[in-house]
Design an enzyme around this catalytic site. Structure first.
Site, PDB file in Angstrom:
ATOM      1  N   CYS A   1      -0.006  -5.710  -5.541  1.00 21.47           N
ATOM      2  CA  CYS A   1      -0.798  -4.485  -5.604  1.00 21.47           C
ATOM      3  C   CYS A   1      -2.274  -4.783  -5.330  1.00 21.47           C
ATOM      4  CB  CYS A   1      -0.660  -3.827  -6.973  1.00 21.47           C
ATOM      5  SG  CYS A   1      -1.644  -2.318  -7.132  1.00 21.47           S
TER       6      CYS A   1
ATOM      7  N   GLY B   1       5.948  -3.976   5.094  1.00 21.86           N
ATOM      8  CA  GLY B   1       4.700  -3.587   5.745  1.00 21.86           C
ATOM      9  C   GLY B   1       4.904  -2.953   7.106  1.00 21.86           C
TER      10      GLY B   1
END
Length: 321
Positions: free
Chosen positions: A100, A201
């Site tokens: 994160c 991603g």
């Protein structure tokens, strides 16, 4: 794709996203083709476990599939205790958050901030793995910034300390979500360890999924933002990987059915007024392609009750139909 003793139905995983991968969203993604859905992160600080937010995040009642719970923190002992607490609460896999990039998480030295301190990574991973008798997975980025891509070093620590599966987002913390994800580091990590590696991603289409799997050699892919308002992306990718063919886009009638199911589940899960508030962002994502001017979404975001939201959406889809 296996994580410890657990065989996933396929190699498509829903990324844990704070404020998004609640039980209604996880269940929907699972029904629409995801092999695993990881819950939104829980703090390792026991002082917040009794809050409404944490209680909702811990709610796995009636949930199908493997229950994977993500924990975040920077203290090895607290992380170990959080892992034990969540296993006692039904978690079958514990996932450690070191990916994160949010400032409020990083300023507590949690999330991707930990990538700056490999020794602390080692301590946390060692403590959590030793504390529970379920598989422990780890989510990381490629490094802290582009000058310090130490993903391979972190991956080797993870493997050495008993991590069962490693997910890698193809950006550094400094990159946040900007620019394009890079997969060369993920490929390098996959070649450096023998544990399963999950690529994450910018995987937004079946073609991109296939390309990333082939280029990195990863065992699975993890999808986050691309599933917002488009949870059927998992069945589309799964079908393409198996057959090389595209499923047709869902008809407007099916989009309506999926959205209404999601909406009602959010209302039931959170109650009033929270359910209606949380529904707004999901509805906005679902309707981006149809309400390009944002006119309906502005009206919808002013509605305060579940009944008003359902009625407005019924009317909106009638005009589209």
């Amino acid at each position: 794709m296996r994580i410890g003793p657990y065989q996933l139905e396929n190699n498509l995983i829903v990324a844990p996203m704070a404020g998004i991968t609640d039980r209604p969203f996880r269940q929907l993604c699972r029904r629409l083709g995801a092999g695993l859905a990881v819950s939104e992160m829980l703090s390792s600080n026991p002082k917040v476990w009794k809050t409404d937010k944490s209680q909702n995040r811990m709610d796995h009642s009636g949930e199908s599939g493997i229950r994977s719970v993500q924990i975040a923190g920077a203290d090895p002992e607290l992380m170990a205790q959080a892992a034990q607490f969540n296993v006692a609460n039904g978690a079958q896999i514990i996932d450690i958050n070191m990916g994160c990039p949010a400032k409020k998480v990083n300023k507590k030295l949690a999330g991707s901030a930990l990538l700056q301190y490999p020794e602390l990574v080692d301590e946390i991973v060692t403590a959590v793995v030793a504390a529970v008798n379920v598989p422990v997975s780890l989510k990381i980025r490629t490094g802290w910034d582009t000058d310090n891509r130490n993903g391979v070093e972190i991956a080797r620590i993870a493997e050495r300390r008993g991590i069962a599966s490693l997910a890698v987002h193809g950006r550094t913390r400094a990159c946040m979500y900007k620019g394009e994800a890079e997969y060369a580091t993920i490929r390098e990590i996959k070649r450096s360890v023998s544990i399963p590696v999950v690529a994450n991603g910018d995987i937004t289409s079946p073609e991109k999924a296939k390309q990333v799997l082939e280029y990195t050699g990863a065992d699975a892919i993890m999808i986050g933002r691309a599933a917002q308002g488009r949870p059927w992306i998992f069945r589309e990718i799964d079908h393409y990987l198996q057959t090389g063919e595209h499923l047709p886009e869902p008809e407007i009638a099916e989009v309506r059915a999926i959205l209404m199911e999601h909406l009602v589940n959010l209302h039931q899960f959170y109650g009033e007024p929270m359910g209606a508030r949380i529904a707004r962002k999901h509805v906005s994502w679902y309707l981006q392609a149809h309400d390009q001017e944002g006119q309906f979404r502005r009206v919808f975001n002013a509605l305060e009750t579940p009944e008003a939201q359902i009625e407005a959406l019924e009317d909106y889809f009638e005009t589209l139909g």
